[in-house]
Scaffold this active site. Structure first.
Site, PDB file in Angstrom:
ATOM      1  N   GLY A  10       0.901  -1.092   0.017  1.00 32.51           N
ATOM      2  CA  GLY A  10      -0.054  -0.023  -0.030  1.00 32.51           C
ATOM      3  C   GLY A  10       0.806   1.147  -0.193  1.00 32.51           C
ATOM      4  N   ALA A  12       2.339   2.604   2.569  1.00 34.10           N
ATOM      5  CA  ALA A  12       3.439   2.812   3.296  1.00 34.10           C
ATOM      6  C   ALA A  12       4.557   1.457   2.740  1.00 34.10           C
ATOM      7  CB  ALA A  12       3.066   2.498   4.599  1.00 34.10           C
ATOM      8  N   VAL A  78       0.024 -12.793   4.023  1.00 38.44           N
ATOM      9  CA  VAL A  78       1.009 -13.126   5.122  1.00 38.44           C
ATOM     10  C   VAL A  78       0.342 -13.584   6.333  1.00 38.44           C
ATOM     11  CG1 VAL A  78       2.380 -11.888   6.853  1.00 38.44           C
ATOM     12  CG2 VAL A  78       2.457 -11.159   4.666  1.00 38.44           C
ATOM     13  N   GLU A 166     -17.109  11.378   2.269  1.00 44.66           N
ATOM     14  CA  GLU A 166     -16.552  11.312   0.996  1.00 44.66           C
ATOM     15  C   GLU A 166     -17.228  10.045   0.025  1.00 44.66           C
ATOM     16  OE1 GLU A 166     -12.238  10.782   1.147  1.00 44.66           O
ATOM     17  OE2 GLU A 166     -12.084  12.926   1.028  1.00 44.66           O
ATOM     18  N   ASP A 301      -1.115   2.087   8.465  1.00 44.78           N
ATOM     19  CA  ASP A 301      -2.111   1.791   9.413  1.00 44.78           C
ATOM     20  C   ASP A 301      -1.973   0.965  10.811  1.00 44.78           C
ATOM     21  OD1 ASP A 301      -2.987   3.556   7.533  1.00 44.78           O
ATOM     22  OD2 ASP A 301      -4.824   2.753   7.481  1.00 44.78           O
ATOM     23  N   ALA A 318      -3.182   8.524   4.289  1.00 47.75           N
ATOM     24  CA  ALA A 318      -2.003   8.240   3.125  1.00 47.75           C
ATOM     25  C   ALA A 318      -0.854   9.336   3.535  1.00 47.75           C
ATOM     26  CB  ALA A 318      -2.657   8.492   1.864  1.00 47.75           C
ATOM     27  N   GLN A 319      -0.990  10.542   3.900  1.00 48.25           N
ATOM     28  CA  GLN A 319       0.119  11.484   3.812  1.00 48.25           C
ATOM     29  C   GLN A 319       0.909  10.899   5.051  1.00 48.25           C
ATOM     30  OE1 GLN A 319       0.358  15.814   5.644  1.00 48.25           O
ATOM     31  NE2 GLN A 319      -1.468  15.375   4.431  1.00 48.25           N
ATOM     32  N   LYS A 379      -7.404  19.130  -3.125  1.00 54.14           N
ATOM     33  CA  LYS A 379      -7.710  17.536  -2.742  1.00 54.14           C
ATOM     34  C   LYS A 379      -6.938  16.781  -4.017  1.00 54.14           C
ATOM     35  CE  LYS A 379      -9.674  13.853  -1.129  1.00 54.14           C
ATOM     36  NZ  LYS A 379      -9.272  13.342   0.180  1.00 54.14           N
TER      37      LYS A 379
HETATM   38  P1  NAD Z   1     -13.466   7.428  11.758  1.00 54.29           P
HETATM   39  O1  NAD Z   1     -13.002   6.759  12.944  1.00 54.29           O
HETATM   40  O2  NAD Z   1     -12.908   8.845  11.358  1.00 54.29           O
HETATM   41  O3  NAD Z   1     -15.053   7.727  11.785  1.00 54.29           O
HETATM   42  C1  NAD Z   1     -16.052   6.852  11.898  1.00 54.29           C
HETATM   43  C2  NAD Z   1     -17.554   7.624  12.310  1.00 54.29           C
HETATM   44  O4  NAD Z   1     -18.345   6.466  12.541  1.00 54.29           O
HETATM   45  C3  NAD Z   1     -17.379   8.346  13.368  1.00 54.29           C
HETATM   46  O5  NAD Z   1     -17.995   9.629  13.106  1.00 54.29           O
HETATM   47  C4  NAD Z   1     -18.003   7.632  14.608  1.00 54.29           C
HETATM   48  O6  NAD Z   1     -18.710   8.422  15.283  1.00 54.29           O
HETATM   49  C5  NAD Z   1     -18.935   6.871  13.791  1.00 54.29           C
HETATM   50  N1  NAD Z   1     -19.293   5.596  14.260  1.00 54.29           N
HETATM   51  C6  NAD Z   1     -18.370   4.482  14.993  1.00 54.29           C
HETATM   52  N2  NAD Z   1     -19.302   3.646  15.491  1.00 54.29           N
HETATM   53  C7  NAD Z   1     -20.434   3.973  15.361  1.00 54.29           C
HETATM   54  C8  NAD Z   1     -21.763   3.425  15.949  1.00 54.29           C
HETATM   55  N3  NAD Z   1     -21.820   2.095  16.557  1.00 54.29           N
HETATM   56  N4  NAD Z   1     -22.990   3.973  15.415  1.00 54.29           N
HETATM   57  C9  NAD Z   1     -22.934   5.378  14.841  1.00 54.29           C
HETATM   58  N5  NAD Z   1     -21.770   5.782  14.505  1.00 54.29           N
HETATM   59  C10 NAD Z   1     -20.472   4.984  14.684  1.00 54.29           C
HETATM   60  O7  NAD Z   1     -13.119   6.502  10.393  1.00 54.29           O
HETATM   61  P2  NAD Z   1     -12.961   6.616   8.639  1.00 54.29           P
HETATM   62  O8  NAD Z   1     -13.929   7.680   8.270  1.00 54.29           O
HETATM   63  O9  NAD Z   1     -13.245   5.236   8.315  1.00 54.29           O
HETATM   64  O10 NAD Z   1     -11.527   6.988   8.816  1.00 54.29           O
HETATM   65  C11 NAD Z   1     -10.501   6.245   9.175  1.00 54.29           C
HETATM   66  C12 NAD Z   1      -9.072   7.289   9.117  1.00 54.29           C
HETATM   67  O11 NAD Z   1      -9.030   7.401   7.624  1.00 54.29           O
HETATM   68  C13 NAD Z   1      -9.287   8.755   9.868  1.00 54.29           C
HETATM   69  O12 NAD Z   1      -8.308   8.847  10.732  1.00 54.29           O
HETATM   70  C14 NAD Z   1      -9.660   9.513   8.730  1.00 54.29           C
HETATM   71  O13 NAD Z   1      -9.354  10.983   9.100  1.00 54.29           O
HETATM   72  C15 NAD Z   1      -9.021   8.643   7.730  1.00 54.29           C
HETATM   73  N6  NAD Z   1      -9.369   9.240   6.132  1.00 54.29           N
HETATM   74  C16 NAD Z   1      -8.993  10.524   5.761  1.00 54.29           C
HETATM   75  C17 NAD Z   1      -9.510  11.068   4.777  1.00 54.29           C
HETATM   76  C18 NAD Z   1      -8.827  12.163   4.086  1.00 54.29           C
HETATM   77  O14 NAD Z   1      -7.748  12.844   4.510  1.00 54.29           O
HETATM   78  N7  NAD Z   1      -9.654  12.958   3.059  1.00 54.29           N
HETATM   79  C19 NAD Z   1     -10.443  10.256   3.993  1.00 54.29           C
HETATM   80  C20 NAD Z   1     -11.095   8.908   4.827  1.00 54.29           C
HETATM   81  C21 NAD Z   1     -10.237   8.646   5.684  1.00 54.29           C
END
Ligand code: NAD
Length: 406
Positions: A10, A12, A78, A166, A301, A318-319, A379
């Site tokens: 991926g 990393a 793995v 997104e 990750d 990713a960053q 973006k």
């Molecule tokens: P996240 O953990 O950031 O968000 C999960 C969301 O699900 C939260 O808002 C939480 O409140 C909700 N949630 C969790 N359990 C729940 C439940 N039982 N019921 C209702 N709501 C619930 O996860 P993600 O969006 O998959 O992101 C993962 C990581 O990847 C994060 O660190 C994120 O910042 C990063 N990411 C970054 C980008 C970007 O930079 N554009 C894009 C996608 C993901």
């Protein structure tokens, strides 16, 4: 000759290999292992799930960026790493031994043990899963022609973090195409985000978070907040509203497409290898190695890195994965050459931008707040930068996002 094993291609893992190849030529042999023969841009999975981009646009062959003199690629899964014997166990190949191992096996969808989540909702943590979501959506739209069941036109996204938001934006862009398959007006397709939080986008200040939420609403994306999901049944999301008693009757919302984006955890290989971890993430040392094992690097990750304020680890992006890879390559190269190791790892984020569809985004970058089209431009530039960092000019030209003018 030193043996370096890199697990995962991926952001990393592949970046570690690309950076290392240049530094240790003739002094070390690198073996890269991945279950797929392609690398994928994980930040674009929502584009494949929505059908806005084909999978081929967010993937490229791993071999494209390998130097065959220095690096051998093994396509396999793995099973585990045994740090005591410095051995990696693979599913179909002989064990690998190493002097230095870089574990970069990425993330899987986390369901927190919620009843029915695995069986009755669709995760989006790999290309195959993103393709399965799109296939499911197309099938539901086709089904509607026959069933006239309104739930075939409804999509629920569980979890409104960056991934959920997104994806919702990308699906809003896809509505017109999906509606055509179902033979309905696009306004009949509904997209609903369900989240436990009272305030979405906690990483942003009120103004920017409100902007993001309003953007979603303008696209007719419904938001059910303060809804703690406690069970998924076929076609039904059951949740408890904030402040309600544990024994209060659950609320529900129905849809024939339920997508699961409530967060991620590091690869299960981390716990299978008995490494000390929380949600599959190992707290790294200053040199991005596992505690008590300076020859096992944990990047991307599967790792947690604490910022100087020591409150909570940096979010996985990713960053940061690319930044960790650059550091790990530098540190390993110094050790292979018997030189001075770099100082401890530090990270400076260039910003965080979330897209909502192809032409809108919002976030913080280079110290400023950005909204709408300028944010969407930034973006795409961020995405092109990560593609270029590992794939070079060839992959950037073939897969880059140059649809910058609308
Ligand atoms: P996240 O953990 O950031 O968000 C999960 C969301 O699900 C939260 O808002 C939480 O409140 C909700 N949630 C969790 N359990 C729940 C439940 N039982 N019921 C209702 N709501 C619930 O996860 P993600 O969006 O998959 O992101 C993962 C990581 O990847 C994060 O660190 C994120 O910042 C990063 N990411 C970054 C980008 C970007 O930079 N554009 C894009 C996608 C993901």
């Amino acid at each position: 000759m030193k043996k370096i094993v890199v697990l995962g291609a991926g952001y990393a893992g592949l970046k570690t290999v690309v950076a290392l190849q240049k530094k240790v030529r003739g002094q070390a042999q690198i073996t890269l292992v991945d279950q797929n023969d392609y690398h994928y841009e994980a930040t674009d999975l929502h584009e494949v799930a929505s059908g806005n981009l084909p999978a081929s646009k967010i993937t490229y062959p791993i071999q494209d960026v390998l130097n065959s003199e220095t690096t051998t690629f093994i396509q396999d899964r793995v099973v585990k790493v045994d740090p005591a014997t410095k051995t990696v166990k693979l599913t179909h190949h002989d064990d690998l031994t190493y002097d230095y191992c870089v574990m970069a096996l990425g993330f899987v969808s986390e369901n927190f043990g919620i009843k029915g989540a695995t069986e009755n909702s669709l995760p989006m943590a790999s290309v195959e899963e993103a393709k399965a979501i799109h296939e499911h959506l197309v099938n539901k739209m086709k089904d509607y022609q026959r069933t006239q069941d309104k739930n075939d036109l409804k999509i629920i996204i569980c979890g409104a973090g960056f991934t959920g938001i997104e994806l919702a934006g990308a699906l809003a862009d896809a509505k017109r195409r999906l509606a055509k398959i179902a033979g309905v007006d696009p306004s009949q397709i509904s997209i609903t985000l369900v989240d436990a939080a009272s305030r979405l986008l906690p990483m942003f200040d009120d103004k920017l978070a409100n902007y993001g939420v309003n953007l979603l609403k303008k696209l007719d994306i419904k938001i059910v907040s303060e809804a703690l999901i406690s069970e998924i049944q076929p076609g039904l999301v059951l949740y408890k509203k904030k402040g309600e008693d544990d024994d209060a009757q659950l609320h529900d919302v129905a849809a024939n497409t339920i997508i699961w984006t409530t967060g991620v955890s590091g690869s299960p290989v981390v716990s299978d290898s008995d490494l000390p971890a929380r949600r599959g993430r190992v707290m790294d040392t200053d040199h991005l190695t596992a505690p008590d094992d300076d020859d096992l690097y944990m990047v991307g990750d599967v790792a947690a890195v604490m910022p100087p304020d020591g409150k909570r680890p940096y979010p996985t992006t990713a960053q940061i994965a690319l930044s960790m890879a650059n550091y790990a390559a530098k540190d390993i190269a110094a050790r292979v050459k018997g030189g001075q190791r770099p100082g401890k790892y530090t990270y400076k984020s260039l910003g965080t931008v979330a897209s909502v569809g192809n032409t809108r985004a919002f976030g913080v970058a280079m110290g400023g707040h950005y909204r709408g089209y300028p944010a969407s431009f930034i973006k795409k530039m961020i995405m092109n930068k990560s593609l270029f960092e590992t794939g070079g000019v060839k992959e950037l030209m073939a897969k880059g996002r140059f649809d910058l003018y609308h």
